[in-house]
Design a protein around this motif. Structure first.
Motif, mmCIF file in Angstrom:
data_model
loop_
_atom_site.group_PDB
_atom_site.id
_atom_site.type_symbol
_atom_site.label_atom_id
_atom_site.label_comp_id
_atom_site.label_asym_id
_atom_site.label_seq_id
_atom_site.Cartn_x
_atom_site.Cartn_y
_atom_site.Cartn_z
ATOM 1 N N TYR A 65 56.162 40.776 34.023
ATOM 2 C CA TYR A 65 55.801 41.621 35.164
ATOM 3 C C TYR A 65 56.761 41.603 36.347
ATOM 4 C CZ TYR A 65 51.442 42.230 32.683
ATOM 5 O OH TYR A 65 50.531 42.543 31.721
ATOM 6 N N VAL A 66 57.810 40.784 36.305
ATOM 7 C CA VAL A 66 58.724 40.748 37.450
ATOM 8 C C VAL A 66 59.396 42.092 37.678
ATOM 9 C CG1 VAL A 66 61.009 39.914 38.128
ATOM 10 C CG2 VAL A 66 59.207 38.295 37.674
ATOM 11 N N SER A 67 59.881 42.720 36.599
ATOM 12 C CA SER A 67 60.584 43.999 36.756
ATOM 13 C C SER A 67 59.630 45.088 37.252
ATOM 14 C CB SER A 67 61.220 44.428 35.436
ATOM 15 O OG SER A 67 60.245 44.535 34.415
ATOM 16 N N VAL A 68 58.376 45.064 36.772
ATOM 17 C CA VAL A 68 57.377 46.047 37.220
ATOM 18 C C VAL A 68 57.021 45.796 38.679
ATOM 19 C CG1 VAL A 68 55.123 47.063 36.722
ATOM 20 C CG2 VAL A 68 56.473 46.084 34.867
ATOM 21 N N LEU A 93 46.866 39.096 32.352
ATOM 22 C CA LEU A 93 47.450 39.371 33.664
ATOM 23 C C LEU A 93 47.589 40.871 33.905
ATOM 24 C CD1 LEU A 93 50.169 36.557 33.791
ATOM 25 C CD2 LEU A 93 47.816 36.513 34.628
ATOM 26 N N GLY A 94 47.764 41.625 32.825
ATOM 27 C CA GLY A 94 47.807 43.077 32.949
ATOM 28 C C GLY A 94 46.486 43.634 33.450
ATOM 29 N N ASN A 144 45.991 43.746 42.313
ATOM 30 C CA ASN A 144 47.387 44.056 42.609
ATOM 31 C C ASN A 144 48.262 42.855 42.241
ATOM 32 O OD1 ASN A 144 47.279 42.178 44.877
ATOM 33 N ND2 ASN A 144 46.195 43.808 45.988
ATOM 34 N N PHE A 145 49.562 42.989 42.437
ATOM 35 C CA PHE A 145 50.481 41.919 42.053
ATOM 36 C C PHE A 145 50.310 40.672 42.913
ATOM 37 C CE2 PHE A 145 52.825 45.423 40.008
ATOM 38 C CZ PHE A 145 53.085 44.828 38.785
ATOM 39 N N ILE A 200 49.083 34.903 43.048
ATOM 40 C CA ILE A 200 48.272 33.850 43.673
ATOM 41 C C ILE A 200 47.363 33.201 42.628
ATOM 42 C CG2 ILE A 200 46.409 33.408 45.319
ATOM 43 C CD1 ILE A 200 47.690 35.503 47.152
ATOM 44 N N ALA A 201 46.803 34.021 41.726
ATOM 45 C CA ALA A 201 45.947 33.493 40.661
ATOM 46 C C ALA A 201 46.741 32.562 39.744
ATOM 47 C CB ALA A 201 45.347 34.643 39.859
ATOM 48 N N CYS A 202 47.971 32.954 39.418
ATOM 49 C CA CYS A 202 48.824 32.119 38.557
ATOM 50 C C CYS A 202 49.204 30.815 39.264
ATOM 51 C CB CYS A 202 50.082 32.878 38.150
ATOM 52 S SG CYS A 202 49.777 34.188 36.949
#
Length: 403
Positions: free
Chosen positions: A233-236, A354-355, A362-363, A368-370
């Motif tokens: 998800y970094v690139s997104v 995570l998706g 939102n991201f 924060i959850a991770c």
């Protein structure tokens, strides 16, 4: 003589690391370009693009439990040669396919060899590294994967701007042949084979997993889940925050910091023990994810990349080393397979779970959850270390009493 025995950078270690590096260049090149190929060339959807990535990981997870027994039956060197050959041979079929179904089948087949190959390569690396330098040695070995994580996507995304996908597929297939050559140069110490020569009358769970490695492997699953927030998800995230122009630099900074820190952290693991590396690494990784979640400028984004590289870079080799040490002599293949089963499940599960979080919130909530998850992992790890320490003390007490 003692100095020679403690040497990490032997011919066999260099060649098995190069094999790993080249295999993962192919893996990460395809990981980033195949979804685009499916959508742009085959007319597929984004979901179908994601599926060609997921199905390879699924096939690899299926093969993990069988890998230990395969290594015992055929030997690590033979398994390395045929799995590298099959992985490379499969690469040459990508440019021949022009249907989504055919590509899906090929990806599944590719994942089977990938699951065995990455298991045996890691097991051999563990065997050729001196016992007293396992943390440092496997840390260096893991760098092959981390560097490939930068080189592969950069190579793939750069190529498709100038040449066709078919040319890219042929090019990385030819690169993969170098991996076969490197694998041929690897020799597994003879005494390791002898340790693995054991006859069993009945099939048991020990043929699939290393039971002693399960606690650490299970903890690593949650780290893999958090780590998937970076891979997937970094690139997104960068694109949604107007940072797409520096997205490719995230992994460059990540890898640069990781390479700088890895030697000292690996040595710290060997000298002081795993908790002196894993506990601060989990805290730093968690802080990096929080900073990433709030990143709205280039400098915050890249600083977060460096902090995450510092925190996460040593976690995979540290947990893998602990699994191998828990398994003991002759069980490196099963211990490695056990570790990767849980790590892969964490990565694959994270991509989906995570998706869902991103879609619903939102991201910022995602990262924060991770970060919170990593703090829970920290607690689990400390409990595991406490119980492990008590068990060792009890065993030592029993030994003294028996004397």
């Amino acid at each position: 003589m003692s100095k020679h025995r403690n040497k990490i950078w032997t011919k066999d270690f260099v060649h098995i690391s190069l094999t790993q590096f080249i295999v993962f260049i192919g893996f990460y090149t395809l990981l980033t370009t195949l979804p685009l190929y499916v959508m742009n060339e085959l007319g597929g959807s984004e979901a179908e693009g994601d599926l060609v990535v997921t199905i390879m990981l699924f096939a690899a997870i299926i093969m993990r439990p069988l890998s230990g027994s395969i290594l015992d039956k055929f030997g690590k060197r033979k398994t390395l040669l045929w799995s590298t050959g099959l992985f490379t041979g499969t690469m040459f079929f990508y440019f021949l396919l022009d249907s989504f179904t055919g590509l899906l089948i090929l990806r599944f087949i590719h994942g089977l060899s990938f699951g065995v190959l990455t298991t045996v390569a890691s097991a051999i690396a563990a065997d050729v590294v001196p016992n007293e330098r396992k943390g440092a040695g496997l840390g260096y070995f893991a760098m092959a994967t981390n560097i490939a994580m930068v080189v592969g996507p950069f190579l793939g995304l750069s190529f498709i701007q100038f040449v066709s996908y078919e040319v890219l597929f042929i090019f990385i297939s030819l690169i993969a042949l170098i991996g076969v050559f490197c694998a041929i140069q690897v020799n597994v110490p003879q005494e390791v084979y002898k340790l693995n020569e054991r006859k069993k009358e009945n099939f048991s769970i020990h043929d699939l997993l290393e039971i002693k490695a399960l606690p650490i492997a299970a903890i690593s699953l949650f780290v893999g889940l958090a780590y998937s927030s970076i891979l997937s998800y970094v690139s997104v995230f960068a694109n949604s925050n107007g940072l797409s122009h520096v997205a490719s630099y995230f992994f460059v900074v990540f890898a640069f910091v990781m390479i700088l820190a890895r030697p000292s952290l690996g040595q710290l693991f060997d000298v002081k023990g795993p908790k002196y590396v894993i506990i601060p690494s989990l805290i730093v990784f968690s802080l990096g994810l929080v900073l990433l979640g709030f990143s709205n400028s280039v400098w915050m984004f890249l600083v977060a990349a460096g902090i995450i590289g510092l925190g996460s870079g040593s976690l995979l080799p540290s947990f893998q080393t602990m699994c191998i040490q828990a398994g003991g002599p002759g069980r490196s293949g099963h211990a490695t397979a056990t570790f990767y089963i849980f790590w892969d499940i964490g990565i694959a599960t994270g991509s989906y779970v995570l998706g869902v979080i991103v879609a619903k919130y939102n991201f910022q909530v995602l990262y924060i959850a991770c970060a919170a998850l990593l703090l829970i992992v920290l607690g689990l790890f400390m409990v595991q270390q406490s119980r492990s320490g008590k068990k060792v003390s009890l065993e030592q007490q029993v030994t003294v009493e028996n004397m």
